[in-house]
Design a protein around this motif. Structure first.
Motif, short mmCIF file in Angstrom:
data_model
loop_
_atom_site.label_atom_id
_atom_site.label_comp_id
_atom_site.label_asym_id
_atom_site.label_seq_id
_atom_site.Cartn_x
_atom_site.Cartn_y
_atom_site.Cartn_z
N THR A 4 -5.15 -3.18 5.93
CA THR A 4 -4.32 -2.71 7.03
C THR A 4 -2.91 -3.29 7.03
O THR A 4 -2.04 -2.76 7.71
CB THR A 4 -4.99 -3.03 8.38
OG1 THR A 4 -5.13 -4.44 8.53
CG2 THR A 4 -6.37 -2.38 8.47
N ALA A 55 -2.48 10.06 0.51
CA ALA A 55 -3.61 10.37 1.41
C ALA A 55 -4.78 9.42 1.18
O ALA A 55 -5.42 8.98 2.14
CB ALA A 55 -4.05 11.82 1.21
N TRP A 99 0.67 3.96 1.64
CA TRP A 99 1.00 4.49 2.96
C TRP A 99 2.13 3.73 3.65
O TRP A 99 2.74 4.24 4.60
CB TRP A 99 -0.23 4.51 3.86
CG TRP A 99 -0.96 3.20 4.00
CD1 TRP A 99 -2.07 2.80 3.32
CD2 TRP A 99 -0.63 2.12 4.89
NE1 TRP A 99 -2.46 1.55 3.72
CE2 TRP A 99 -1.59 1.10 4.68
CE3 TRP A 99 0.37 1.92 5.84
CZ2 TRP A 99 -1.58 -0.11 5.38
CZ3 TRP A 99 0.40 0.71 6.54
CH2 TRP A 99 -0.58 -0.28 6.30
N ALA A 155 5.49 7.47 2.65
CA ALA A 155 4.68 7.51 3.87
C ALA A 155 4.58 8.93 4.42
O ALA A 155 5.57 9.65 4.54
CB ALA A 155 5.27 6.58 4.92
N GLY A 156 3.34 9.33 4.73
CA GLY A 156 3.10 10.63 5.33
C GLY A 156 3.04 11.79 4.36
O GLY A 156 2.82 12.93 4.79
N GLY A 175 -6.61 2.45 4.41
CA GLY A 175 -6.13 1.82 5.64
C GLY A 175 -7.05 2.10 6.82
O GLY A 175 -7.34 1.20 7.62
N ARG A 176 -7.53 3.33 6.91
CA ARG A 176 -8.45 3.67 8.00
C ARG A 176 -9.76 2.89 7.86
O ARG A 176 -10.33 2.43 8.86
CB ARG A 176 -8.73 5.18 8.01
CG ARG A 176 -7.57 6.02 8.49
CD ARG A 176 -7.99 7.45 8.78
NE ARG A 176 -8.44 8.15 7.58
CZ ARG A 176 -7.63 8.82 6.75
NH1 ARG A 176 -6.33 8.87 7.00
NH2 ARG A 176 -8.12 9.45 5.69
N TRP A 223 0.84 -1.19 0.00
CA TRP A 223 0.00 0.00 0.00
C TRP A 223 0.88 1.24 0.00
O TRP A 223 1.97 1.25 0.59
CB TRP A 223 -0.91 0.01 1.22
CG TRP A 223 -1.97 -1.05 1.19
CD1 TRP A 223 -1.99 -2.22 1.88
CD2 TRP A 223 -3.16 -1.03 0.38
NE1 TRP A 223 -3.13 -2.94 1.57
CE2 TRP A 223 -3.86 -2.24 0.65
CE3 TRP A 223 -3.70 -0.14 -0.54
CZ2 TRP A 223 -5.07 -2.55 0.04
CZ3 TRP A 223 -4.90 -0.45 -1.15
CH2 TRP A 223 -5.57 -1.64 -0.86
N GLU A 274 -4.04 6.05 2.62
CA GLU A 274 -4.25 6.10 4.07
C GLU A 274 -5.74 5.98 4.41
O GLU A 274 -6.11 5.36 5.41
CB GLU A 274 -3.68 7.41 4.63
CG GLU A 274 -2.16 7.49 4.58
CD GLU A 274 -1.64 8.86 4.96
OE1 GLU A 274 -2.45 9.82 4.99
OE2 GLU A 274 -0.42 8.98 5.22
N GLU A 275 -6.58 6.56 3.57
CA GLU A 275 -8.03 6.46 3.78
C GLU A 275 -8.48 5.00 3.69
O GLU A 275 -9.31 4.55 4.48
CB GLU A 275 -8.75 7.30 2.74
CG GLU A 275 -10.26 7.35 2.92
CD GLU A 275 -10.93 8.25 1.91
OE1 GLU A 275 -12.02 7.89 1.42
OE2 GLU A 275 -10.35 9.31 1.58
#
Length: 229
Positions: A101, A83, A71, A77-78, A89-90, A69, A86-87
């Motif tokens: 994840t 972004a 992220w 990363a970051g 992953g959340r 992934w 990361e969404e």
């Protein structure tokens, strides 16, 4: 080493199958032919004279047959370009879906690792509601998957006349839960519905409606359209 995806992941991807197939067709028709370049710090993707804002969803290593992934990529990363990854992953953490994840996923045990990577990209597109994904070869042994993050990318319109083909196409992609294909497609387009054990009835704007029947095995048996008066 996994040999198949989890039930939770398959059920989630199934929700986006019909809408996703429709949306990928719209994206393909929008993108011009030509070589591509990307400026990741600026979140910019260029192809055939077209410039789009994008996010890096993930990468597939064709030699290791593994997915990472965006992220989880140490070099990204970051940063803003991951972004949307990361969404995803959340979303995975909120719904207990491990495939979203785990930073890196070994796909070498799958019968078709490349198709498994495409399924992960498709799932990431779905949970972020992105208007498609773009998979391109980025170098020897590497494919990168971008998500368009640009309002100029057309959204596939709801077409009740094409509904039978759209739903059957979606049901054939994952082949896990045809009902999830149907209800997910209606949810994506904001279409109200009524459900019973063997049927989903959708009410479209303008008075048109559709009855989707399922057989005893849960497969789509018929799609009947009625025109409002």
């Amino acid at each position: 080493m996994a040999t198949e995806f989890s039930q939770a992941f398959l059920y989630e991807v199934e929700r986006h199958a019909a809408w996703g197939a429709e949306q990928l067709e719209a994206l393909t028709g929008f993108l011009p032919d030509g070589p591509w370049t990307a400026d990741l710090p600026s979140c910019v993707y260029r192809q055939g004279g077209l410039e789009l804002r994008v996010a890096v969803l993930g990468t597939y290593d064709t030699e290791k047959r593994s997915w990472m992934w965006g992220w989880a990529n140490p070099g990204l990363a970051g940063t803003p370009v991951v972004a949307l990854a990361e969404e995803a992953g959340r979303f995975g953490r909120a719904h207990g879906i491990a495939e979203f994840t785990a930073g890196e996923i070994d796909l070498s045990g799958f019968a078709d690792p490349r198709r498994a990577a495409e399924t992960l990209a498709f799932g990431g597109m779905g949970v972020t509601r992105s208007p498609g994904y773009i998979g391109v070869t980025a170098g020897p042994g590497t494919r990168v998957y971008f998500l368009p993050d640009d309002l100029r990318v057309p959204r596939a319109p709801l077409d009740p006349v094409a509904l039978p083909r759209t739903l059957m196409t979606g049901a054939g992609l994952i082949g896990h839960s045809p009902r999830r294909v149907v209800t997910g497609y209606l949810d994506h387009h904001g279409i109200p519905r009524r459900e019973s054990d063997r049927q989903v009835v959708a009410a479209f704007p303008g008075g048109d409606a559709a009855e989707i029947d399922f057989d005893s095995a849960g497969r789509i048996a018929a799609v009947l359209l009625t025109v409002g008066r």
